[in-house]
Write an enzyme that holds these catalytic residues in place. Structure first.
Site, PDB file in Angstrom:
ATOM      1  N   HIS A 296      22.372 -29.254 -16.762  1.00  0.00           N
ATOM      2  CA  HIS A 296      22.169 -27.810 -16.573  1.00  0.00           C
ATOM      3  C   HIS A 296      20.712 -27.397 -16.730  1.00  0.00           C
ATOM      4  CE1 HIS A 296      26.702 -27.218 -17.597  1.00  0.00           C
ATOM      5  NE2 HIS A 296      26.514 -27.682 -16.389  1.00  0.00           N
TER       6      HIS A 296
ATOM      7  N   GLN B 212      24.742 -30.948 -21.486  1.00  0.00           N
ATOM      8  CA  GLN B 212      24.818 -29.624 -20.861  1.00  0.00           C
ATOM      9  C   GLN B 212      23.733 -28.714 -21.457  1.00  0.00           C
ATOM     10  OE1 GLN B 212      29.273 -28.367 -20.755  1.00  0.00           O
ATOM     11  NE2 GLN B 212      29.117 -30.038 -22.246  1.00  0.00           N
ATOM     12  N   ASN B 213      23.108 -29.196 -22.527  1.00  0.00           N
ATOM     13  CA  ASN B 213      22.125 -28.376 -23.244  1.00  0.00           C
ATOM     14  C   ASN B 213      20.798 -28.328 -22.498  1.00  0.00           C
ATOM     15  OD1 ASN B 213      24.202 -28.281 -25.055  1.00  0.00           O
ATOM     16  ND2 ASN B 213      23.286 -29.751 -26.479  1.00  0.00           N
TER      17      ASN B 213
ATOM     18  N   ARG C  82      15.715 -17.016 -26.089  1.00  0.00           N
ATOM     19  CA  ARG C  82      16.210 -18.383 -26.310  1.00  0.00           C
ATOM     20  C   ARG C  82      15.056 -19.376 -26.373  1.00  0.00           C
ATOM     21  NH1 ARG C  82      20.809 -19.199 -22.008  1.00  0.00           N
ATOM     22  NH2 ARG C  82      21.167 -21.160 -23.132  1.00  0.00           N
TER      23      ARG C  82
ATOM     24  N   ALA D 246      28.863 -32.808 -36.137  1.00  0.00           N
ATOM     25  CA  ALA D 246      28.246 -33.962 -35.462  1.00  0.00           C
ATOM     26  C   ALA D 246      27.129 -34.556 -36.314  1.00  0.00           C
ATOM     27  CB  ALA D 246      27.692 -33.525 -34.109  1.00  0.00           C
TER      28      ALA D 246
ATOM     29  N   CYS E  83       7.875 -20.529  -3.620  1.00  0.00           N
ATOM     30  CA  CYS E  83       7.234 -21.774  -3.158  1.00  0.00           C
ATOM     31  C   CYS E  83       7.640 -22.982  -4.002  1.00  0.00           C
ATOM     32  CB  CYS E  83       5.713 -21.600  -3.183  1.00  0.00           C
ATOM     33  SG  CYS E  83       5.053 -21.437  -4.847  1.00  0.00           S
TER      34      CYS E  83
ATOM     35  N   CYS F 147       8.831 -21.371  -9.298  1.00  0.00           N
ATOM     36  CA  CYS F 147       8.742 -20.177  -8.440  1.00  0.00           C
ATOM     37  C   CYS F 147       9.916 -20.164  -7.460  1.00  0.00           C
ATOM     38  CB  CYS F 147       7.418 -20.201  -7.666  1.00  0.00           C
ATOM     39  SG  CYS F 147       7.348 -18.960  -6.371  1.00  0.00           S
TER      40      CYS F 147
ATOM     41  N   GLU G 160      36.378 -28.524 -34.408  1.00  0.00           N
ATOM     42  CA  GLU G 160      37.751 -28.066 -34.152  1.00  0.00           C
ATOM     43  C   GLU G 160      38.274 -28.748 -32.892  1.00  0.00           C
ATOM     44  OE1 GLU G 160      36.573 -24.050 -31.597  1.00  0.00           O
ATOM     45  OE2 GLU G 160      36.977 -23.903 -33.759  1.00  0.00           O
TER      46      GLU G 160
ATOM     47  N   TYR H  80      16.019 -15.066 -21.716  1.00  0.00           N
ATOM     48  CA  TYR H  80      15.519 -16.448 -21.756  1.00  0.00           C
ATOM     49  C   TYR H  80      14.292 -16.573 -22.651  1.00  0.00           C
ATOM     50  CZ  TYR H  80      19.000 -18.331 -18.662  1.00  0.00           C
ATOM     51  OH  TYR H  80      20.210 -18.751 -18.175  1.00  0.00           O
TER      52      TYR H  80
HETATM   53  C1  BV8 Z   1      29.142 -25.002  -9.674  1.00  0.00           C
HETATM   54  C2  BV8 Z   1      22.725 -23.353 -18.194  1.00  0.00           C
HETATM   55  C3  BV8 Z   1      29.347 -25.462  -7.346  1.00  0.00           C
HETATM   56  C4  BV8 Z   1      22.233 -21.939 -18.223  1.00  0.00           C
HETATM   57  C5  BV8 Z   1      25.164 -23.343 -17.988  1.00  0.00           C
HETATM   58  C6  BV8 Z   1      36.442 -25.400 -11.553  1.00  0.00           C
HETATM   59  C7  BV8 Z   1      37.323 -24.678 -12.286  1.00  0.00           C
HETATM   60  C8  BV8 Z   1      36.943 -23.406 -12.780  1.00  0.00           C
HETATM   61  C9  BV8 Z   1      35.670 -22.866 -12.547  1.00  0.00           C
HETATM   62  C10 BV8 Z   1      34.800 -23.598 -11.829  1.00  0.00           C
HETATM   63  C11 BV8 Z   1      35.178 -24.840 -11.312  1.00  0.00           C
HETATM   64  N1  BV8 Z   1      34.115 -25.333 -10.655  1.00  0.00           N
HETATM   65  C12 BV8 Z   1      33.083 -24.430 -10.719  1.00  0.00           C
HETATM   66  C13 BV8 Z   1      33.485 -23.370 -11.426  1.00  0.00           C
HETATM   67  C14 BV8 Z   1      32.662 -22.235 -11.756  1.00  0.00           C
HETATM   68  C15 BV8 Z   1      31.786 -22.457 -13.008  1.00  0.00           C
HETATM   69  C16 BV8 Z   1      32.636 -22.701 -14.234  1.00  0.00           C
HETATM   70  O1  BV8 Z   1      32.843 -23.830 -14.668  1.00  0.00           O
HETATM   71  N2  BV8 Z   1      33.081 -21.593 -14.830  1.00  0.00           N
HETATM   72  C17 BV8 Z   1      33.831 -21.715 -16.108  1.00  0.00           C
HETATM   73  C18 BV8 Z   1      33.284 -20.692 -17.078  1.00  0.00           C
HETATM   74  C19 BV8 Z   1      35.284 -21.559 -15.870  1.00  0.00           C
HETATM   75  N3  BV8 Z   1      30.879 -23.594 -12.819  1.00  0.00           N
HETATM   76  C20 BV8 Z   1      29.713 -23.353 -12.161  1.00  0.00           C
HETATM   77  O2  BV8 Z   1      29.392 -22.273 -11.695  1.00  0.00           O
HETATM   78  C21 BV8 Z   1      28.792 -24.559 -12.004  1.00  0.00           C
HETATM   79  N4  BV8 Z   1      28.305 -24.658 -10.662  1.00  0.00           N
HETATM   80  O3  BV8 Z   1      30.322 -25.217  -9.857  1.00  0.00           O
HETATM   81  O4  BV8 Z   1      28.513 -25.090  -8.461  1.00  0.00           O
HETATM   82  C22 BV8 Z   1      29.752 -24.186  -6.799  1.00  0.00           C
HETATM   83  C23 BV8 Z   1      28.786 -23.513  -6.089  1.00  0.00           C
HETATM   84  C24 BV8 Z   1      29.200 -22.346  -5.455  1.00  0.00           C
HETATM   85  C25 BV8 Z   1      30.518 -21.794  -5.678  1.00  0.00           C
HETATM   86  C26 BV8 Z   1      31.423 -22.500  -6.463  1.00  0.00           C
HETATM   87  C27 BV8 Z   1      31.045 -23.727  -7.017  1.00  0.00           C
HETATM   88  C28 BV8 Z   1      27.503 -24.394 -12.862  1.00  0.00           C
HETATM   89  C29 BV8 Z   1      27.839 -24.278 -14.306  1.00  0.00           C
HETATM   90  C30 BV8 Z   1      26.549 -24.349 -15.149  1.00  0.00           C
HETATM   91  C31 BV8 Z   1      26.228 -23.016 -15.775  1.00  0.00           C
HETATM   92  N5  BV8 Z   1      25.078 -23.138 -16.685  1.00  0.00           N
HETATM   93  N6  BV8 Z   1      24.059 -23.458 -18.782  1.00  0.00           N
HETATM   94  C32 BV8 Z   1      22.013 -21.422 -19.627  1.00  0.00           C
HETATM   95  O5  BV8 Z   1      22.336 -22.129 -20.599  1.00  0.00           O
HETATM   96  O6  BV8 Z   1      21.475 -20.314 -19.711  1.00  0.00           O
HETATM   97  S1  BV8 Z   1      26.744 -23.521 -18.685  1.00  0.00           S
HETATM   98  C33 BV8 Z   1      26.512 -23.392 -20.423  1.00  0.00           C
HETATM   99  O7  BV8 Z   1      27.780 -23.025 -20.935  1.00  0.00           O
HETATM  100  C34 BV8 Z   1      26.169 -24.682 -21.129  1.00  0.00           C
HETATM  101  O8  BV8 Z   1      25.258 -25.467 -20.425  1.00  0.00           O
HETATM  102  C35 BV8 Z   1      27.532 -25.353 -21.273  1.00  0.00           C
HETATM  103  O9  BV8 Z   1      27.876 -26.043 -20.106  1.00  0.00           O
HETATM  104  C36 BV8 Z   1      28.449 -24.168 -21.410  1.00  0.00           C
HETATM  105  C37 BV8 Z   1      28.747 -23.924 -22.861  1.00  0.00           C
HETATM  106  O10 BV8 Z   1      29.689 -24.882 -23.240  1.00  0.00           O
HETATM  107  P1  BV8 Z   1      29.396 -25.796 -24.562  1.00  0.00           P
HETATM  108  O11 BV8 Z   1      28.054 -26.396 -24.446  1.00  0.00           O
HETATM  109  O12 BV8 Z   1      30.560 -26.642 -24.710  1.00  0.00           O
HETATM  110  O13 BV8 Z   1      29.275 -24.686 -25.736  1.00  0.00           O
HETATM  111  P2  BV8 Z   1      30.478 -23.833 -26.412  1.00  0.00           P
HETATM  112  O14 BV8 Z   1      29.824 -22.830 -27.274  1.00  0.00           O
HETATM  113  O15 BV8 Z   1      31.450 -23.403 -25.395  1.00  0.00           O
HETATM  114  O16 BV8 Z   1      31.227 -24.915 -27.338  1.00  0.00           O
HETATM  115  C38 BV8 Z   1      30.551 -25.456 -28.451  1.00  0.00           C
HETATM  116  C39 BV8 Z   1      31.535 -26.452 -29.070  1.00  0.00           C
HETATM  117  O17 BV8 Z   1      30.880 -27.114 -30.146  1.00  0.00           O
HETATM  118  C40 BV8 Z   1      32.796 -25.791 -29.643  1.00  0.00           C
HETATM  119  O18 BV8 Z   1      33.932 -26.576 -29.276  1.00  0.00           O
HETATM  120  C41 BV8 Z   1      32.566 -25.839 -31.172  1.00  0.00           C
HETATM  121  O19 BV8 Z   1      33.788 -26.014 -31.867  1.00  0.00           O
HETATM  122  C42 BV8 Z   1      31.714 -27.096 -31.295  1.00  0.00           C
HETATM  123  N7  BV8 Z   1      30.811 -27.148 -32.454  1.00  0.00           N
HETATM  124  C43 BV8 Z   1      30.136 -26.120 -33.018  1.00  0.00           C
HETATM  125  N8  BV8 Z   1      29.347 -26.593 -34.053  1.00  0.00           N
HETATM  126  C44 BV8 Z   1      29.539 -27.950 -34.101  1.00  0.00           C
HETATM  127  C45 BV8 Z   1      30.469 -28.309 -33.083  1.00  0.00           C
HETATM  128  N9  BV8 Z   1      30.859 -29.574 -32.859  1.00  0.00           N
HETATM  129  C46 BV8 Z   1      30.325 -30.546 -33.683  1.00  0.00           C
HETATM  130  N10 BV8 Z   1      29.404 -30.276 -34.668  1.00  0.00           N
HETATM  131  C47 BV8 Z   1      29.011 -29.001 -34.909  1.00  0.00           C
HETATM  132  N11 BV8 Z   1      28.142 -28.764 -35.912  1.00  0.00           N
HETATM  133 ZN    ZN Z   2       5.303 -19.272  -5.464  1.00  0.00          ZN
END
Ligand code: BV8
Ligand code: ZN
Length: 257
Positions: A119, A101-102, A70, A232, A130, A127, A216, A67
């Site tokens: 997110h 989501q960013n 980043r 974008a 606390c 902390c 894409e 982190y």
């Molecule tokens: C939860 C913060 C309740 C941290 C992040 C249902 C089905 C399956 C799985 C699940 C489900 N429900 C829950 C789950 C589990 C899980 C999940 O979804 N897993 C996935 C992988 C299958 N979800 C969770 O755990 C969520 N919590 O459900 O809680 C719960 C509680 C207990 C038990 C069960 C459930 C919490 C999820 C949040 C995680 N934190 N980020 C950090 O960043 O360090 S997620 C993180 O990854 C981002 O925030 C974002 O959400 C994700 C990345 O995706 P994108 O942002 O789309 O990025 P990516 O690189 O994938 O894509 C980029 C796109 O841009 C591409 O398409 C590319 O072509 C395009 N692009 C590139 N350049 C350009 C462009 N487009 C235009 N212009 C450009 N120039």
């Molecule tokens: Zn504390």
């Protein structure tokens, strides 16, 4: 870049309520690495190794190293033309919201005011004991995984890790925005992380005209009303000049924005 259809132009000219849902792709032109791209973050690290609470408690040094890395990248970049275009749209439409989501704070730095952070935000830390909040300056001044001066518990970044619930207010506001949007943009996201990825379908089901902007096609493309393939940072400014310039002033007068 394929110009947008007259359908979209018409809808953008008449809409009162527009919403933009963004992912890592909107920040890639600023130099923030995406997650799933070839040089994406997840090509180097596994989300389950770093972006979850158990991994943090079992190896806080490793997770903090990641982190800090980043935070440094994000502290060196600037919002790009896509972020700025959305901030401008907020001036044009009676109701406009960004749902992101960013965690990079770039929408806010571009001037967007209504930003629902699903997110969390890498500029905030708290902390685990606390709940006290700490600034990045305090965090980056610590050599090792930072601990709370009050209760000595580990401090963590204020981001949502896998398996953790999303912030309730941001989630509720995002669902409400998706349910009332007339035009709903899906920008730079692979739409695979839930529950965030369910928002475009909620908007579609609620009658919004859903427009995907991506370099894409994605899992969601088939369900979109329109897909604009391109960067974008190029597509959004062009969209504004193509469909909004003449109505902009009228609207700004009308809404006193
Ligand atoms: C939860 C913060 C309740 C941290 C992040 C249902 C089905 C399956 C799985 C699940 C489900 N429900 C829950 C789950 C589990 C899980 C999940 O979804 N897993 C996935 C992988 C299958 N979800 C969770 O755990 C969520 N919590 O459900 O809680 C719960 C509680 C207990 C038990 C069960 C459930 C919490 C999820 C949040 C995680 N934190 N980020 C950090 O960043 O360090 S997620 C993180 O990854 C981002 O925030 C974002 O959400 C994700 C990345 O995706 P994108 O942002 O789309 O990025 P990516 O690189 O994938 O894509 C980029 C796109 O841009 C591409 O398409 C590319 O072509 C395009 N692009 C590139 N350049 C350009 C462009 N487009 C235009 N212009 C450009 N120039
Ligand atoms: Zn504390």
């Amino acid at each position: 870049m394929k110009p947008c259809t007259s359908e979209l132009t018409t809808r953008l000219r008449t809409a009162e309520n527009v919403v933009a849902f963004s992912g890592a792709g909107i920040s890639s032109e600023s130099g923030v690495p995406t997650f799933r791209g070839t040089d994406g973050i997840w090509s180097k690290f596994k989300p389950e190794e770093l972006a979850n609470f158990d991994a943090f408690m079992s190896n806080p040094e490793l997770v903090w190293e990641w982190y800090r890395h980043r935070k440094e990248i994000i502290s060196r970049v600037q919002p790009n033309a896509a972020h700025r275009a959305l901030a401008r749209m907020e001036q044009i439409y009676r109701r406009f919201a960004v749902i992101t989501q960013n965690i990079d704070n770039l929408h806010q730095r571009a001037g967007s005011r209504t930003v629902h952070e699903l997110h969390g935000n890498i500029e905030r830390n708290y902390c685990t004991g606390c709940g006290k909040y700490y600034s990045n300056d305090f965090i980056l001044a610590q050599e090792r995984a930072p601990r709370c001066p009050s209760c000595n518990s580990l401090i963590r970044p204020d981001v949502v890790w896998f398996g953790e619930l999303l912030p309730e207010d941001a989630w509720k506001a995002s669902v409400a925005a998706a349910e009332t949007a007339q035009v709903f943009f899906v920008i730079g996201t692979s739409a695979v992380v839930y529950p965030a990825a369910s928002l475009p379908s909620i908007a579609k089901r609620s009658g919004a005209y859903v427009v995907e902007i991506n370099i894409e096609t994605t899992e969601f493309s088939m369900k979109a009303d329109e897909v604009l393939l391109g960067k974008a940072g190029e597509v959004l400014p062009a969209l504004i000049s193509q469909s909004l310039s003449h109505t902009e002033h009228e609207r700004a007068q009308r809404y006193g924005k």
